[in-house]
Motif scaffolding. Structure first.
Motif, PDB file in Angstrom:
ATOM      1  N   GLU A  36       0.817  -1.201   0.000  1.00  0.00           N
ATOM      2  CA  GLU A  36       0.000   0.000   0.000  1.00  0.00           C
ATOM      3  C   GLU A  36       0.861   1.266   0.000  1.00  0.00           C
ATOM      4  N   ASP A  37       1.939   1.247   0.777  1.00  0.00           N
ATOM      5  CA  ASP A  37       2.814   2.418   0.886  1.00  0.00           C
ATOM      6  C   ASP A  37       4.047   2.319  -0.010  1.00  0.00           C
ATOM      7  N   ASP A  38       4.155   1.212  -0.774  1.00  0.00           N
ATOM      8  CA  ASP A  38       5.192   1.032  -1.784  1.00  0.00           C
ATOM      9  C   ASP A  38       6.607   1.094  -1.210  1.00  0.00           C
ATOM     10  N   TRP A  39       6.854   0.307  -0.141  1.00  0.00           N
ATOM     11  CA  TRP A  39       8.204   0.256   0.424  1.00  0.00           C
ATOM     12  C   TRP A  39       8.587  -1.163   0.787  1.00  0.00           C
ATOM     13  N   ILE A  40       9.895  -1.349   0.893  1.00  0.00           N
ATOM     14  CA  ILE A  40      10.466  -2.627   1.308  1.00  0.00           C
ATOM     15  C   ILE A  40      11.648  -2.321   2.229  1.00  0.00           C
ATOM     16  N   GLU A  41      11.793  -3.135   3.261  1.00  0.00           N
ATOM     17  CA  GLU A  41      12.911  -3.014   4.194  1.00  0.00           C
ATOM     18  C   GLU A  41      13.590  -4.374   4.257  1.00  0.00           C
ATOM     19  N   SER A  42      14.914  -4.375   4.143  1.00  0.00           N
ATOM     20  CA  SER A  42      15.618  -5.656   4.149  1.00  0.00           C
ATOM     21  C   SER A  42      16.747  -5.643   5.168  1.00  0.00           C
ATOM     22  N   ASP A  60      20.135  -1.616  -6.976  1.00  0.00           N
ATOM     23  CA  ASP A  60      19.604  -2.411  -8.098  1.00  0.00           C
ATOM     24  C   ASP A  60      18.988  -3.708  -7.595  1.00  0.00           C
ATOM     25  N   ALA A  61      19.673  -4.353  -6.655  1.00  0.00           N
ATOM     26  CA  ALA A  61      19.155  -5.602  -6.094  1.00  0.00           C
ATOM     27  C   ALA A  61      17.917  -5.334  -5.257  1.00  0.00           C
ATOM     28  N   LEU A  62      17.879  -4.208  -4.526  1.00  0.00           N
ATOM     29  CA  LEU A  62      16.685  -3.870  -3.736  1.00  0.00           C
ATOM     30  C   LEU A  62      15.478  -3.659  -4.632  1.00  0.00           C
ATOM     31  N   ASP A  63      15.692  -3.019  -5.777  1.00  0.00           N
ATOM     32  CA  ASP A  63      14.589  -2.828  -6.726  1.00  0.00           C
ATOM     33  C   ASP A  63      14.051  -4.175  -7.205  1.00  0.00           C
ATOM     34  N   GLU A  64      14.961  -5.097  -7.504  1.00  0.00           N
ATOM     35  CA  GLU A  64      14.544  -6.426  -7.945  1.00  0.00           C
ATOM     36  C   GLU A  64      13.870  -7.195  -6.807  1.00  0.00           C
ATOM     37  N   LEU A  65      14.419  -7.083  -5.593  1.00  0.00           N
ATOM     38  CA  LEU A  65      13.800  -7.723  -4.427  1.00  0.00           C
ATOM     39  C   LEU A  65      12.395  -7.180  -4.181  1.00  0.00           C
ATOM     40  N   LYS A  66      12.222  -5.886  -4.359  1.00  0.00           N
ATOM     41  CA  LYS A  66      10.900  -5.280  -4.165  1.00  0.00           C
ATOM     42  C   LYS A  66       9.899  -5.853  -5.176  1.00  0.00           C
ATOM     43  N   GLU A  67      10.294  -5.915  -6.429  1.00  0.00           N
ATOM     44  CA  GLU A  67       9.419  -6.459  -7.466  1.00  0.00           C
ATOM     45  C   GLU A  67       9.066  -7.917  -7.168  1.00  0.00           C
ATOM     46  N   LEU A  68      10.068  -8.703  -6.797  1.00  0.00           N
ATOM     47  CA  LEU A  68       9.831 -10.114  -6.484  1.00  0.00           C
ATOM     48  C   LEU A  68       9.008 -10.281  -5.210  1.00  0.00           C
ATOM     49  N   THR A  69       9.231  -9.424  -4.224  1.00  0.00           N
ATOM     50  CA  THR A  69       8.472  -9.486  -2.976  1.00  0.00           C
ATOM     51  C   THR A  69       6.998  -9.197  -3.222  1.00  0.00           C
TER      52      THR A  69
END
Length: 106
Positions: A36-42, A60-69
């Protein structure tokens, strides 16, 4: 074609190993997110010879992780009806991964 959740976990595992290097006894990747808030924390933790380190996961990897998540969230929802809010993947030195999902309360 939609990816199955197990295929998505495999892709996430591959990214975590690539980003962290393959010289570890155990690698733990913890992800929390909000679609809903369009964020990811790793948080990534590596243990080698009893010593812990927390490598940086690059943008770059965080962007891919976000898409996959976000894809994982939908795949889990389609498969179980559950509302995923985070997950942890533990990878041993052989590359074998175990996942643990956290869900929103109904």
């Amino acid at each position: 074609m939609k990816l199955r959740w197990i295929d998505i976990i495999k892709e996430i595992t591959d990214i975590a190993i690539f980003e962290s290097g393959d010289d570890f006894d155990e690698l733990t990747l913890t992800i929390k997110f909000s679609m809903e808030d369009d964020w990811i924390e790793s948080l990534c933790e590596i243990v080698k010879d009893g010593k812990s380190d927390t490598p940086i996961i690059w943008d770059d990897a965080l962007d891919e992780l976000k898409e996959l998540t976000f894809a994982l969230h939908q795949a889990v929802k389609d498969h179980t009806g559950g509302d995923l809010k985070g997950y942890t993947i533990r990878i041993d030195e052989t590359g074998k991964a175990k996942s643990n999902f956290q869900y929103h309360d109904p």
